[in-house]
Design a protein around this motif. Structure first.
Motif, PDB file in Angstrom:
ATOM      1  N   GLY A 471      18.915  37.750  31.261  1.00 25.66           N
ATOM      2  CA  GLY A 471      19.329  39.086  30.845  1.00 25.66           C
ATOM      3  C   GLY A 471      19.488  40.050  31.994  1.00 25.66           C
ATOM      4  N   LEU A 472      18.888  39.719  33.140  1.00 28.74           N
ATOM      5  CA  LEU A 472      19.000  40.568  34.329  1.00 28.74           C
ATOM      6  C   LEU A 472      18.880  39.689  35.558  1.00 28.74           C
ATOM      7  CD1 LEU A 472      18.970  43.197  36.000  1.00 28.74           C
ATOM      8  CD2 LEU A 472      16.494  43.320  35.601  1.00 28.74           C
ATOM      9  N   THR A 508      23.625  37.760  32.944  1.00 31.79           N
ATOM     10  CA  THR A 508      24.111  39.108  33.218  1.00 31.79           C
ATOM     11  C   THR A 508      23.732  39.474  34.645  1.00 31.79           C
ATOM     12  OG1 THR A 508      23.860  39.763  30.902  1.00 31.79           O
ATOM     13  CG2 THR A 508      24.021  41.522  32.528  1.00 31.79           C
ATOM     14  N   PHE A 509      24.748  39.645  35.500  1.00 29.25           N
ATOM     15  CA  PHE A 509      24.527  40.007  36.899  1.00 29.25           C
ATOM     16  C   PHE A 509      24.537  41.523  37.035  1.00 29.25           C
ATOM     17  CE2 PHE A 509      26.510  35.802  37.095  1.00 29.25           C
ATOM     18  CZ  PHE A 509      25.720  35.142  38.026  1.00 29.25           C
ATOM     19  N   VAL A 567      28.770  41.462  33.913  1.00 25.18           N
ATOM     20  CA  VAL A 567      28.359  42.291  35.047  1.00 25.18           C
ATOM     21  C   VAL A 567      27.934  43.653  34.519  1.00 25.18           C
ATOM     22  CG1 VAL A 567      29.108  43.408  37.176  1.00 25.18           C
ATOM     23  CG2 VAL A 567      29.958  41.133  36.615  1.00 25.18           C
ATOM     24  N   MET A 568      26.826  44.168  35.061  1.00 26.53           N
ATOM     25  CA  MET A 568      26.435  45.524  34.654  1.00 26.53           C
ATOM     26  C   MET A 568      26.144  46.385  35.878  1.00 26.53           C
ATOM     27  SD  MET A 568      22.696  45.032  32.961  1.00 26.53           S
ATOM     28  CE  MET A 568      21.330  44.203  33.770  1.00 26.53           C
ATOM     29  N   LEU A 569      26.362  47.676  35.710  1.00 24.65           N
ATOM     30  CA  LEU A 569      26.275  48.649  36.783  1.00 24.65           C
ATOM     31  C   LEU A 569      24.948  49.400  36.691  1.00 24.65           C
ATOM     32  CD1 LEU A 569      29.874  50.090  36.276  1.00 24.65           C
ATOM     33  CD2 LEU A 569      29.189  48.340  37.943  1.00 24.65           C
ATOM     34  N   LEU A 605      31.876  44.010  30.970  1.00 24.25           N
ATOM     35  CA  LEU A 605      31.278  45.021  31.841  1.00 24.25           C
ATOM     36  C   LEU A 605      30.269  45.841  31.048  1.00 24.25           C
ATOM     37  CD1 LEU A 605      31.241  46.416  34.630  1.00 24.25           C
ATOM     38  CD2 LEU A 605      32.995  47.982  33.755  1.00 24.25           C
ATOM     39  N   GLY A 606      29.076  45.960  31.607  1.00 28.48           N
ATOM     40  CA  GLY A 606      28.032  46.743  30.959  1.00 28.48           C
ATOM     41  C   GLY A 606      27.463  47.775  31.905  1.00 28.48           C
ATOM     42  N   ALA A 607      26.551  48.579  31.396  1.00 26.10           N
ATOM     43  CA  ALA A 607      25.907  49.618  32.205  1.00 26.10           C
ATOM     44  C   ALA A 607      24.414  49.622  31.920  1.00 26.10           C
ATOM     45  CB  ALA A 607      26.503  50.986  31.897  1.00 26.10           C
TER      46      ALA A 607
END
Length: 759
Positions: A471-472, A508-509, A567-569, A605-607
């Motif tokens: 998840g991370l 999820t990167f 990918v998340m920011l 794309l996530g945040a």
């Protein structure tokens, strides 16, 4: 009478001769006290050694009743000798019997003596005994005599430390060097480790104590001091050190200590009195540490570590040593003890031999702690004083659950923790047996239990833990453990390995989250900030330096060819930052397409929601991304205005408080309304009780450390989610809510037979 100026040198010369002779320990001690009495024109010289039961036992004497040796005893703090041992300070008295601490021991016959000089026998700041001289006449002992006795005490300290006196010890009355010691710190990572001490930066053991030529030794000392000062000046002159701010002030103070004339004068004086340069550093460092440990001013006590570091650097320069710790053969059950260390340094140790980590400094969010957590190593932090008390090879227990450390533990303590480790191993085996079972509650609610990762060493735990995916994935850890910026090819190789290890499971990167407190030593663009957690970091930095993000995205896109890429920011503050990042990512997609690279079949794309300002942009946020991940560590820190690295505030506020749980519930509801998946990554997910609370406010996807998945799944499979939601809705709507719902949640678990046992 011996020449006053030559006294210390003549005494040291005689001691050197005595140490070279083949003598039994008792005979050597007897001749040492006889020689001290002769050179100092004293009628009495006595040595008391501190035992593990805090009793000072007379080990040798010249002038007192010889029959009192090994029989005369004083408790720590009792009498003049006990006072010296307790305070680590010398006493120089013209009329000892008038001192309020004077205690009469009839077996020694010392009542006829008036003047008294006693010094602590010190090693690395630890008091191992007391050395005294006495005279019938009332006199004040000269400064050079005090120095001579202190220097002699250092030689005796080495005799004690090397075990030469163990043969004189009666069974059950071990010397203080082997005394058990317990330390209270903070829990940085759960678990229990039993093993043996490996000092990360072991103290340099000085074996050559006596010099042949004082002038030559002074030259060596001054040359080493010059090199030390140059290295500090170089640190201050580097471009990546800011010219303003707290960091600069610390380095300036460091330079001030290195130029401190009092410190240098004491070093030079010890050399002139007959010690080698390195023995002089050891003696002055030990004296200073013993004195500063008893100061009540917290600022002065903190400065002790600065002097320790300077002295150790100076010793290494004098002896030409670097990197002592890792060159030695590690025990199979190594527990690393350090003041502080970097993440890369921990990875230098063989993983299969590590059983735990003890830090004097650091915080739960230190980089090395993040890596240790990924390696499932128990960590205790803020364990003050443990480095100076520990010796390489000492038995040690790390209780990562309570943040406690037991050094040289007694057999009953060791037996209790051995059983605790066996119990944890049996419980872990039960968790492994359920890793293939679905993560579904008692009433049929499915919850995705994901794991956090960041390095290649984490990947085997994906299968071992039974996690539903990653998840991370903290991509910055690859940067933090490298000596230079990882090239695009190295990044791509790591990301491909991660996706290959995950097989069909989602990964999820998180894009690189550096800056602020996550300083890369090779990043010349770093700035010093007063509040780094609120500063130029994460998405703020990568939007200003788009080359970072573009290079990383190119590596991710190539590694995920033919697969889904998530990918998340991090550290998003406003939705516009997401739109700007999208433009950069789209540019990389077009670039790779132009050269016919194999691209992912889908990019999501996530945040990260960790900045409170996004709470007033939830609708826009949910529509701008494919998924949201709540970073509970930072979100809680920012909402409560709490430095999560502060030991003073570590227990002040509770994530299970109604206000914070209401915030989390609001995020879940916004995600459900927009049909945008919401996950939570953070420490809250890693404990069964707080994971239960997250499920109760609506989370159906949480990410945690790999070791936490078994305990959380065990909790989930017995949890009636519908009943919990009804209970929590009532608790969160209750007016005048409590500081924490922890007790209420424990009561719910007890009433419904929900197991809340951590690993």
């Amino acid at each position: 009478m011996p020449n006053q100026a030559a006294g210390p040198r003549v005494l040291l010369k005689r001691l050197r001769e005595l140490m070279a002779e083949a003598l039994e320990p008792q005979e050597r001690l007897d001749r040492i006290v006889r020689e001290i009495a002769k050179q100092m024109v004293a009628e009495v010289c006595s040595l008391y050694v501190l035992r593990s039961d805090s009793v000072l036992e007379l080990y040798a004497t010249e002038g007192l009743n010889p029959g009192s040796v090994h029989l005369a005893q004083l408790r720590l703090g009792q009498g003049l000798v006990g006072t010296i041992a307790a305070s680590a300070r010398a006493l120089n008295l013209t009329d000892a019997q008038r001192h309020p601490a004077f205690a009469y021991l009839p077996e020694t016959g010392e009542e006829i003596y008036n003047s008294f000089l006693g010094v602590p026998v010190l090693r690395a700041g630890r008091t191992l005994g007391v050395l005294t001289v006495q005279n019938r006449t009332m006199r004040q002992y000269r400064e050079d005599e005090v120095e001579a006795l202190e220097t002699t005490a250092m030689v005796i300290a080495e005799m004690i430390a090397t075990g030469d006196l163990n043969r004189l010890t009666r069974p059950g009355l071990e010397l203080d060097l082997t005394r058990p010691a317990s330390f209270a710190g903070l829990s940085f990572n759960e678990g229990v480790g039993l093993g043996h001490v490996v000092l990360h930066e072991p103290r340099v053991v000085v074996t050559n104590l006596f010099n042949e030529d004082s002038d030559e030794e002074l030259g060596r000392l001054n040359e080493a001091l010059g090199s030390l000062r140059l290295s500090i000046d170089d640190m201050l002159s580097r471009r990546d050190v800011a010219f303003e701010g707290e960091h600069r002030a610390v380095l300036e103070a460091y330079r001030m200590f290195a130029h401190d004339r009092g410190w240098v004068r004491r070093l030079e004086e010890a050399v002139r009195n007959g010690l080698t340069a390195e023995a002089a550093v050891e003696k002055v460092q030990s004296d200073m540490r013993a004195r500063m440990q008893h100061m009540t001013d917290p600022y002065m006590r903190e400065r002790m570590s600065d002097f320790d570091d300077l002295a150790n650097r100076l010793l290494r320069q004098l002896l030409g040593r670097t990197g002592d710790g890792l060159g030695e053969a590690l025990p199979r059950d190594a527990i690393v003890v350090a003041r502080s260390m970097g993440a890369a340094e921990l990875l230098d140790y063989p993983r299969d031999r590590l059983r735990g980590l003890v830090l004097e400094d650091g915080s739960i969010t230190s980089h090395v702690v993040i890596v240790a957590r990924a390696m499932s190593i128990p960590v205790a932090g803020q364990v003050k004083g443990v480095v100076s008390m520990a010796e390489n090879g000492d038995a040690i227990i790390v209780d990562g659950e309570e943040g406690q450390v037991h050094l040289r533990p007694q057999p009953d303590i060791e037996a209790a923790f051995t059983e605790k480790v066996r119990f944890r191993a049996r419980r872990q085996e039960l968790y492994r047996e359920t890793r293939g079972e679905p993560s579904v509650s008692r009433d049929g609610v499915s919850v995705d239990l994901l794991m956090n990762a960041g390095l290649a060493v984490d990947l085997p735990q994906l299968a071992e833990s039974g996690a539903a995916g990653i998840g991370l994935f903290r991509t910055e850890l690859q940067f933090m453990v490298a000596a230079t910026f990882p090239r695009a090819e190295a990044q791509e190789r790591l990301y491909r390995d991660v996706l290959d290890a995950a097989k069909e499971k989602p990964v999820t990167f998180r894009t690189i989250d550096i800056g602020g407190d996550k300083v890369l030593p090779y990043f010349k663009g770093a700035v010093n900030e007063e509040n780094p957690a609120l500063g130029w970091r994460a998405i703020r930095l990568t939007l200003d330096r788009p080359g970072f993000l573009r290079t990383q995205m190119r590596a991710l896109l190539k590694a995920a060819g033919g697969r889904e890429l998530r990918v998340m920011l991090p550290m998003v503050t406003e939705v516009d930052e997401i739109l700007r990042a999208k433009d950069l990512i789209d540019r990389e997609v077009r670039h790779l397409s132009r050269f016919a690279h194999h691209l992912p079949n889908r990019v999501k794309l996530g945040a990260m929601l960790e900045v409170p300002s996004l709470m007033w942009q939830l609708e826009e946020l949910m529509s701008a991304v494919d998924f949201v991940s709540v970073g509970s560590n930072d979100l809680f820190q920012f909402i409560t205005a709490t430095d999560r690295g502060s030991a003073l505030l570590s227990d002040r506020f509770d994530p299970l408080s109604p206000p914070f749980l209401r915030v989390l519930k609001q995020i879940v509801e916004a995600g459900a309304k927009a049909d945008t998946p919401v996950t939570l990554c953070g420490e809250m997910a890693s404990r069964p009780l707080s994971a239960m609370a997250l499920i109760g406010v609506g989370f159906r996807s949480i990410s945690m450390s790999p070791a936490a998945i078994g305990p959380v799944k065990a909790m989930l499979r017995e949890l009636p989610v519908a009943d919990l939601e009804v209970c929590m809705n009532g608790l969160l709507q209750r007016p005048n809510a409590k500081h924490s719902l922890r007790a209420d949640l424990h009561a719910f678990a007890a009433a419904h037979d929900v197991p809340l046992v951590p690993l």
